[in-house]
Write a protein that holds these residues in place. Structure first.
Motif, PDB file in Angstrom:
ATOM      1  N   UNK A   1      -7.073 -29.776   4.084  1.00 19.38           N
ATOM      2  CA  UNK A   1      -8.100 -30.724   3.663  1.00 19.38           C
ATOM      3  C   UNK A   1      -7.488 -32.059   3.243  1.00 19.38           C
TER       4      UNK A   1
ATOM      5  N   UNK B   1     -18.106 -30.397   0.798  1.00 20.16           N
ATOM      6  CA  UNK B   1     -18.433 -30.743  -0.583  1.00 20.16           C
ATOM      7  C   UNK B   1     -17.669 -31.969  -1.068  1.00 20.16           C
ATOM      8  N   UNK B   2     -16.407 -32.088  -0.685  1.00 20.21           N
ATOM      9  CA  UNK B   2     -15.565 -33.105  -1.320  1.00 20.21           C
ATOM     10  C   UNK B   2     -15.224 -34.311  -0.456  1.00 20.21           C
TER      11      UNK B   2
ATOM     12  N   UNK C   1     -15.603 -25.768   3.796  1.00 18.30           N
ATOM     13  CA  UNK C   1     -16.284 -25.911   2.512  1.00 18.30           C
ATOM     14  C   UNK C   1     -15.787 -27.148   1.764  1.00 18.30           C
ATOM     15  N   UNK C   2     -14.446 -27.285   1.707  1.00 19.45           N
ATOM     16  CA  UNK C   2     -13.882 -28.453   1.031  1.00 19.45           C
ATOM     17  C   UNK C   2     -14.362 -29.742   1.682  1.00 19.45           C
TER      18      UNK C   2
ATOM     19  N   UNK D   1     -12.844 -21.988   4.129  1.00 16.78           N
ATOM     20  CA  UNK D   1     -12.602 -22.745   2.903  1.00 16.78           C
ATOM     21  C   UNK D   1     -12.352 -24.213   3.247  1.00 16.78           C
TER      22      UNK D   1
ATOM     23  N   UNK E   1       0.813 -34.236  -3.364  1.00 15.73           N
ATOM     24  CA  UNK E   1      -0.466 -33.677  -3.821  1.00 15.73           C
ATOM     25  C   UNK E   1      -0.866 -32.515  -2.925  1.00 15.73           C
TER      26      UNK E   1
ATOM     27  N   UNK F   1      -1.332 -28.761  -4.195  1.00 20.02           N
ATOM     28  CA  UNK F   1      -2.736 -28.334  -4.181  1.00 20.02           C
ATOM     29  C   UNK F   1      -2.909 -26.840  -3.968  1.00 20.02           C
TER      30      UNK F   1
ATOM     31  N   UNK G   1      -6.436 -16.715  -4.674  1.00 21.97           N
ATOM     32  CA  UNK G   1      -7.330 -16.404  -3.555  1.00 21.97           C
ATOM     33  C   UNK G   1      -6.513 -16.404  -2.268  1.00 21.97           C
TER      34      UNK G   1
ATOM     35  N   UNK H   1      -3.767 -24.147  -7.775  1.00 20.01           N
ATOM     36  CA  UNK H   1      -4.976 -23.593  -8.385  1.00 20.01           C
ATOM     37  C   UNK H   1      -5.613 -22.478  -7.554  1.00 20.01           C
ATOM     38  N   UNK H   2      -5.199 -22.338  -6.288  1.00 17.61           N
ATOM     39  CA  UNK H   2      -5.844 -21.350  -5.423  1.00 17.61           C
ATOM     40  C   UNK H   2      -4.939 -20.156  -5.160  1.00 17.61           C
TER      41      UNK H   2
ATOM     42  N   UNK I   1      -6.360 -19.114   1.031  1.00 19.66           N
ATOM     43  CA  UNK I   1      -7.165 -20.306   0.800  1.00 19.66           C
ATOM     44  C   UNK I   1      -6.251 -21.348   0.172  1.00 19.66           C
TER      45      UNK I   1
ATOM     46  N   UNK J   1     -16.430 -37.928  -1.467  1.00 19.42           N
ATOM     47  CA  UNK J   1     -15.817 -38.454  -2.675  1.00 19.42           C
ATOM     48  C   UNK J   1     -14.354 -38.851  -2.403  1.00 19.42           C
ATOM     49  N   UNK J   2     -13.645 -37.996  -1.699  1.00 18.20           N
ATOM     50  CA  UNK J   2     -12.223 -38.284  -1.445  1.00 18.20           C
ATOM     51  C   UNK J   2     -12.075 -39.517  -0.565  1.00 18.20           C
TER      52      UNK J   2
END
Lengths: 294, 233
Positions: free
Chosen positions: B93, B213-214, B209-210, B206, B74, B78, B85, B81-82, B88, B217-218
């Motif tokens: 993370x 925000x995340x 930030x991850x 970044x 994973x 990962x 950018x 999707x980035x 990043x 949940x993770x």
């Protein structure tokens, strides 16, 4: 079917890369490094027609020029002053140092481009599975998951796309959206992984010591090559010890053209670096002759 | 499987390694003070090998093995999707999350493994070893700071994210610097670090930030999974 240098035992290939990397790092001489760089370009062309090198070409060339330009701007040591920039002397020695650094970096990067062609994943795992069976198994599992997860990620992305496109959003929302995709992938794959693990257990994982399939065998030609490489490397290290593989720049610049004994060490060095080229060339020649006869 | 029972032995091992490294550091500064390359490679290997061997000796269950493999895969995927950018990517993370839930050893294993795996699809080279080291270290740090201020609170996570982001990039810069072993000056090194600073900063920010925000949940996703199947406790 592999041919040429790739047809040798993974261990033989691996030893070549270790020795060559070591010698590139030790031989800080523009003459040595220039020829190494040229040989590496040839090797890249022989192995994949230089596709990889061209793809990274722009990046690599920028990096090289950055080194050549920046080094003399910062380093003002040396006695041969060429000109002044903002009252700071630009010395010939510093430019030479920049060239050496750039050539070293280029040679190492180009060398390891060919590493991926010669020692592919299968061979790499073969090399390590003997001493690190757990790590090798773990790597194999993980490598297998990557293409699967790529497909899953694409699926998730498409489903999410129907809920709204992420492309024109601010960077913050793009980051959030991107990691959300990964999070969905994580939960999906973890649950799924338990099934994989149970299936492994059902087929007897952990009951006995794992056996492994040995595909490669060390042959006579491997032994010959290993002995040859060790000989060349040994001599080169001796040359480095004597200071012949290094161009002394500071405090006093030694003549940069090779002289006397240095030629011996240079030839020796070039033979080691050029071994795969020789092997590839020999096989290509054989192939050509065979085609002409038929 | 239990990690707690061996904690004491682990601590003694850690102290022994620490002692050995201190002796070596003194030895190198006193006697071989111009062989930066040699010194750093010896240190790198010595700090790295014990963790590597420790996992090799352990007989984990199939489930644990699969979970570690999945986390590393994973992490490697990962990036996708980035891709648009620059510099990043949430690999750091994912590795921090693994360490924060499954502990030091798993953090290290997933950190080192995702370096190997992601380079399988790019290029293996001397940088693979450095990435293994850098991400392994990030995983270890996350495991060490598990359930402390740095993982539990928002401010702590931001600090931890920025620090580990820079730590990773700076360790990776060392290998480029070491490629120009001979005659490099401190100014040159500083200029090199300065030129890579924007990229390092964007990675660090970044990452923070991850985490901000995340992370919650993770952590809850992974903890739930850990409890549900009794894994890596």
């Amino acid at each position: 079917m592999d041919y040429g240098f790739r047809n040798y035992h993974p261990l033989t290939n691996f030893i070549y890369y270790i020795f060559t990397f070591l010698l590139i790092m030790l031989s800080q001489h523009p003459f040595f490094l220039f020829f190494t760089a040229i040989f590496m370009i040839f090797l890249n062309y022989l192995l994949d027609r230089g596709r990889q090198l061209r793809r990274w070409g722009k990046f690599v060339i920028t990096l090289i020029f950055l080194f050549i330009i920046i080094t003399p701007l910062i380093n003002h040591r040396g006695s041969i002053i060429l000109f002044y920039v903002l009252d700071k002397p630009i010395t010939f020695e510093a430019i030479l140092q920049g060239v050496i650094n750039a050539l070293t970096l280029f040679s190492v990067v180009a060398l390891f481009f060919t590493f991926s062609f010669v020692i592919n994943g299968e061979k790499l795992l073969f090399l390590f599975s003997k001493y690190f069976p757990n790590w090798a198994l773990l790597t194999m599992l993980s490598v297998r998951f990557v293409p699967l997860f790529k497909r899953r990620l694409e699926e998730i992305r498409r489903v999410q796309q129907t809920k709204g496109d992420a492309h024109e959003r601010s960077i913050k929302r793009r980051l959030k959206h991107g990691l959300l995709l990964i999070q969905i992938l994580l939960t999906w794959s973890l649950e799924d992984g338990i099934q994989t693990a149970d299936s492994m257990a059902a087929r007897g994982y952990g009951l006995r010591k794992r056996s492994r399939y040995i595909r490669y065998k060390i042959e006579k030609k491997d032994m010959v090559l290993i002995i040859l490489m060790s000989y060349f490397t040994g001599i080169s290290i001796w040359g480095w010890f004597l200071g012949d593989n290094i161009l002394t720049i500071f405090p006093i610049l030694e003549p940069y053209f090779l002289q006397g004994r240095e030629w011996f060490f240079f030839t020796n060095f070039i033979f080691l670096i050029g071994l795969p080229l020789l092997i590839e060339g020999k096989d290509a020649f054989k192939w050509l002759c065979w085609k002409r006869n038929n | 499987m239990g990690f707690g029972g061996r904690m004491k032995k682990g601590k003694i091992e850690m102290l022994a390694i620490f002692f050995l490294l201190t002796c070596l550091l003194l030895l190198f500064t006193l006697f071989f003070h111009h062989h930066y390359m040699l010194t750093s490679v010896v240190f790198l290997t010595l700090t790295f090998i014990p963790f590597f061997i420790r996992f090799e000796k352990k007989n984990g269950s199939g489930r644990e093995l699969v979970v570690l493999a999945i986390l590393a895969a994973v992490a490697s995927v990962s990036r996708i999707p980035f891709a648009s950018i620059p510099s990043v990517q949430p690999m750091t993370f994912v590795i921090i999350m693994t360490g924060a839930v499954f502990g030091i050893e798993s953090g290290f294993v997933v950190g080192a493994l995702s370096a190997i795996v992601s380079n399988f699809f790019l290029y293996q080279g001397p940088w693979t070893v450095w990435q293994m080291y850098a991400w392994g270290l990030v995983g270890i740090l996350a495991g060490l700071l598990k359930q402390t201020f740095f993982i539990e609170t928002a401010i702590g996570r931001v600090i931890f994210g920025i620090v580990t982001g820079f730590l990773f990039s700076w360790i990776m810069n060392i290998w480029v610097v070491l490629t120009m072993v001979q005659n490099f000056s401190i100014e040159q090194v500083l200029v090199f670090y300065a030129s890579s600073f924007p990229f390092d900063l964007s990675h660090a920010l970044s990452n923070a930030f991850f985490l901000l925000v995340f992370a919650k949940r993770w952590i809850s996703i992974l903890t739930r999974f850990q409890k549900k199947y009794g894994l890596l406790e």
